[in-house]
Design a protein around this motif. Structure first.
Motif, PDB file in Angstrom:
ATOM      1  N   UNK A 107      -4.305  -1.444   3.544  1.00  0.00           N
ATOM      2  CA  UNK A 107      -3.213  -2.145   2.861  1.00  0.00           C
ATOM      3  C   UNK A 107      -1.944  -1.319   2.997  1.00  0.00           C
ATOM      4  N   UNK A 108      -0.856  -1.973   2.777  1.00  0.00           N
ATOM      5  CA  UNK A 108       0.435  -1.293   2.890  1.00  0.00           C
ATOM      6  C   UNK A 108       0.549  -0.242   1.800  1.00  0.00           C
ATOM      7  N   UNK A 109       1.232   0.850   2.091  1.00  0.00           N
ATOM      8  CA  UNK A 109       1.483   1.830   1.027  1.00  0.00           C
ATOM      9  C   UNK A 109       2.218   1.155  -0.129  1.00  0.00           C
ATOM     10  N   UNK A 110       1.953   1.572  -1.342  1.00  0.00           N
ATOM     11  CA  UNK A 110       2.588   0.918  -2.500  1.00  0.00           C
ATOM     12  C   UNK A 110       4.104   0.872  -2.416  1.00  0.00           C
ATOM     13  N   UNK A 111       4.679   1.855  -1.732  1.00  0.00           N
ATOM     14  CA  UNK A 111       6.144   1.886  -1.691  1.00  0.00           C
ATOM     15  C   UNK A 111       6.726   0.669  -0.971  1.00  0.00           C
ATOM     16  N   UNK A 112       5.926   0.058  -0.090  1.00  0.00           N
ATOM     17  CA  UNK A 112       6.450  -1.092   0.649  1.00  0.00           C
ATOM     18  C   UNK A 112       6.658  -2.264  -0.308  1.00  0.00           C
ATOM     19  N   UNK A 146       6.010   0.117   7.763  1.00  0.00           N
ATOM     20  CA  UNK A 146       6.564   0.005   6.404  1.00  0.00           C
ATOM     21  C   UNK A 146       7.864  -0.796   6.428  1.00  0.00           C
ATOM     22  N   UNK A 147       8.738  -0.381   7.322  1.00  0.00           N
ATOM     23  CA  UNK A 147      10.048  -1.039   7.385  1.00  0.00           C
ATOM     24  C   UNK A 147       9.916  -2.506   7.789  1.00  0.00           C
ATOM     25  N   UNK A 148       9.087  -2.738   8.790  1.00  0.00           N
ATOM     26  CA  UNK A 148       8.938  -4.112   9.269  1.00  0.00           C
ATOM     27  C   UNK A 148       8.322  -4.996   8.184  1.00  0.00           C
ATOM     28  N   UNK A 149       7.314  -4.487   7.503  1.00  0.00           N
ATOM     29  CA  UNK A 149       6.671  -5.302   6.460  1.00  0.00           C
ATOM     30  C   UNK A 149       7.671  -5.639   5.359  1.00  0.00           C
ATOM     31  N   UNK A 150       8.447  -4.651   4.987  1.00  0.00           N
ATOM     32  CA  UNK A 150       9.413  -4.905   3.911  1.00  0.00           C
ATOM     33  C   UNK A 150      10.467  -5.909   4.359  1.00  0.00           C
TER      34      UNK A 150
END
Lengths: 270, 175
Positions: free
Chosen positions: A27-32, B32-36
């Motif tokens: 899963x994505x890190x919580x920060x995302x 991370x950046x892309x998902x956000x």
């Protein structure tokens, strides 16, 4: 056409199943998610930030953090005015994100982008409604990976055109802040709240060289000033205060900076 | 409230977006950046996303963003990749952590050996659990093409896995 059985249910050797199961559980890190919610300005994000601020409501460091929160709440971050003038603490770090989000909504209808890189399969923009043309959902990926996460109105709007060249990596400061920058500032704030002023200062070291342009410099300077004061390092606090006053004389944090500079022994204001 | 709807959408799909970005070849920091960003874009267009097509929409968004990252990297090859910061299960013991890292590395290496078309079909079906019609919609290809890509992807995945020693040919024959 019937669906084939998935490998996870029936098929390959256990070694492959293990790989797939592992991949599926990632899963994505919580920060995302946190960054996304804050950027969206959702209720949860507001609550989270507010309680974070409330948790820091004791002691001298707290009052300084309170100022920082108010600073963000006022909606002025490096000249960015948060739309709507919403009071509160939710806009602290990502006021630009909030602006960016508003911009996305205001951007013209996005067009199809069905010509991705050869690295990827040709991907039609997902169709939304049968009668509606496919909508491309892509945003600006600048030359710098850092500038990927969120962008200003102009860049989002321009990115609506699928194959438009990405904006240049460097250039005059914009209202763009990356997820990594936000995470950095967020982490420094958390360290300060936890009383780890040295850790906060360490995490902010080299910020300007890591992020060019440094979109969150006002916030970083303010946090450095707060951290230095908490550590009892008056000269470092004064140095950052001078930078705030000199570079961002209209910022809400300038009042606190001037107070520090009035402290006997602090460096003389330029 | 629109904000609540956006939040619910982001919560429901952010992991999917991140995993797809990773499986399409991005380093964790880039993912991370892309998902956000994908979540911000998708939530700004919620009203136009057809019910039931949410994952296809998110996939298309992520794939386009990922392709831009790759294009950007080709334009700026001097830029190092962001340091890999793998999210790990912090409650796991060291052996487990090592196993996690190894599994991720192996899977990414195998997927990287597949062509982009096969990789996308494989990831969406075998890892993300989308149905073939959903994949057809996400990739914009006919259902029959999905099936053939999936079959070829499995063959190629198995072949690469054997070559990399993930398992033996004996095990492959038992398949």
């Amino acid at each position: 056409m019937s669906e084939p059985k998935r490998w996870l249910l029936d098929g390959p050797p256990a070694e492959i199943r293990a790989l797939l199961e592992h991949a599926r559980s990632e899963s994505a890190p919580p920060r995302v998610l946190r960054g996304t919610l804050v950027a969206l300005g959702t209720t949860s994000a507001t609550t989270a930030m507010a309680s974070a601020g409330a948790a820091a409501s004791t002691g001298a460091k707290v009052s300084m953090l309170g100022i920082l929160l108010k600073w963000g709440g006022a909606g002025l971050l490096a000249g960015t005015v948060v739309a709507g003038g919403a009071a509160g603490v939710d806009r602290l770090v990502v006021s630009r994100h909030a602006v960016a989000h508003a911009s996305v909504e205001q951007a013209p209808p996005l067009v199809t982008a069905a010509n991705p890189s050869p690295d990827l399969p040709r991907t039609p923009a997902p169709r939304t409604t049968p009668e509606e043309p496919a909508a491309a959902a892509e945003g600006p990926v600048t030359g710098s990976k850092r500038a990927l996460a969120v962008s200003s109105r102009a860049s989002v709007a321009s990115a609506a055109r699928a194959d438009e060249p990405a904006p240049p990596r460097a250039g005059p400061p914009t209202e763009t802040a990356s997820a990594q920058e936000v995470a950095l500032v967020d982490g420094a704030m958390s360290a300060l709240r936890a009383g780890d002023a040295a850790g906060a200062a360490r995490s902010l070291a080299g910020y300007e060289t890591r992020f060019v342009p440094a979109h969150l410099e006002p916030e970083v300077l303010f946090l450095r000033m707060v951290a230095a004061e908490a550590r009892g390092d008056g000269s470092e606090a004064a140095r950052n205060a001078e930078l705030i006053v000199g570079r961002y004389p209209k910022s809400p944090g300038v009042g606190r900076a001037e107070e520090i500079l009035r402290v006997p022994g602090a460096a003389t204001k330029h | 409230m629109p904000g609540d709807r956006a939040e619910a959408f982001a919560r429901a799909h952010v992991d999917f977006a991140w995993r797809v970005a990773r499986r399409l070849g991005l380093a964790p920091a880039d993912a991370d950046d892309v998902a956000q960003k994908a979540m911000l874009i998708a939530t700004s267009k919620l009203d136009s996303v057809k019910p039931g097509s949410e994952q296809a929409f998110v996939y298309g968004t992520v794939a386009n963003l990922v392709s831009k990252v790759f294009r950007s990297r080709r334009r700026h090859p001097e830029e190092p990749e962001e340091a890999a910061e793998e999210p790990l299960d912090h409650e796991a013991n060291p052996e487990r952590l090592l196993e996690q890292r190894r599994a991720r590395g192996t899977l990414d290496a195998i997927l990287a050996a597949l062509t982009p078309d096969l990789r996308a079909a494989f990831v969406l079906f075998e890892i993300e659990g989308l149905s073939q019609p959903e994949i057809a919609e996400a990739l914009g290809i006919p259902l029959g093409t999905v099936a053939s890509r999936l079959r070829r992807a499995r063959e190629e995945f198995t072949r690469v896995a054997v070559r990399r020693g993930v398992f033996s040919n004996d095990a492959r024959r038992r398949e």
